[in-house]
Design an enzyme around this catalytic site. Structure first.
Site: not given
Lengths: 78, 225
Positions: B89, B197, B199
């Site tokens: 990002c 994302h 994560e």
């Protein structure tokens, strides 16, 4: 010394913000606007000892992203 | 062998903790936390993560100021030595601004901030970051960005595609990105930038685990090496 740096998107790079502004101008009833490109203006106050080469370097290293933007340096009478 | 990683934090980073949790959850070892003003990275890193957020308030251009910060000079040097670097990002924006990845990330074509889960196609499943996936596999990972519209000139895009450097492609319209590019590798294959994302997709209680493969890939690469 006052310096203005004009940063604008290169031709061909999509400018959604410019397009939205264009659309908004039309919405306000302004006719005859063919296109809008949004840019950025930096006003620098620099010592007279700062060289043209250094100003150029500032633009290339930080003020403009050379992948997508062009810049123009304008010296303004103090 | 412990997996030694680092997560960089800039003023305005907000996915650094999620990134650290993901790295610790998958690898079993907590990453080093490194501050933007640091000038050196910890020794012997196997992996560096540049997280998402709004570094320096997105001033000037997203990622522009962060890419010129002291620690990024060390990250750039590490990347050139071959240390794996993941930018997610805002981290992807930092990597393009720093010159580690080609192109730039523009305002989303629809002008809206896009915050939802999207379908991603794994284009290259042979990279350090994607080898735990299958080529062509579609995974679901969240996105949350305003400036994820990838831009590069046509010649660069052709070259990137020809060299297999598109790691992930959006499998649905998201932000107007050129060739639907969602994740991009550098020429050596040790730097990956991506807008989605991974994560945020490592636990079922948080909507899915499709992002785990990315971290598993990197760890597997280390163990096999």
């Amino acid at each position: 010394m006052k310096v203005r740096v004009h940063v604008s998107l290169k031709p061909g790079v999509l400018d959604p913000q410019g397009r939205a502004i264009h659309h908004s101008l039309e919405g306000l009833g302004f006719a005859g606007v063919n296109d809008v490109r949004a840019g950025r203006l930096f006003e620098l106050d620099v010592a007279n000892t700062v060289t043209d080469a250094a100003l150029d370097d500032m633009c290339r290293k930080l003020l403009a992203n050379m992948v997508i933007e062009n810049y123009r340096i304008e010296k303004v009478a103090a | 062998m412990a997996f030694t990683s680092a997560v960089i934090t800039f003023p305005g980073s907000n996915c650094d903790r999620d990134m650290a949790v993901a790295l610790e959850t998958v690898s079993g070892t907590a990453p080093h936390r490194v501050w933007h003003g640091d000038t050196a990275l910890p020794e012997g890193l196997d992996f560096i993560a540049v997280p998402g957020g709004f570094s320096y308030g997105d001033y000037l251009r997203c990622g522009a100021i962060a890419s010129r910060s002291p620690i990024m000079q060390a990250v750039i040097a590490a990347a050139h030595r071959g240390v794996p670097v993941l930018g997610v990002c805002n981290g992807f924006q930092v990597l393009t601004e720093s010159g580690l990845l080609p192109g730039a990330l523009l305002r989303n074509a629809g002008l809206n901030f896009v915050c939802r889960e999207v379908a991603l196609k794994v284009e290259n499943a042979q990279s350090l970051f994607t080898c735990a996936y299958e080529a062509g596999q579609v995974i679901r990972v969240p996105v949350a960005h305003h400036d994820g519209n990838y831009f590069a000139d046509e010649a660069t895009l052709d070259r990137l595609e020809g060299e297999g450097r598109v790691a992930f492609r959006y499998a649905e319209p998201v932000n107007g990105s050129a060739r639907s590019i969602a994740g991009l590798l550098n020429d050596a294959g040790n730097v990956l930038g991506m807008m989605p994302h991974p994560e945020r997709a490592i636990e079922n209680t948080h909507g899915g685990t499709d992002g785990r493969g990315l971290f598993e890939s990197a760890i597997r690469g280390l163990v096999d090496a």
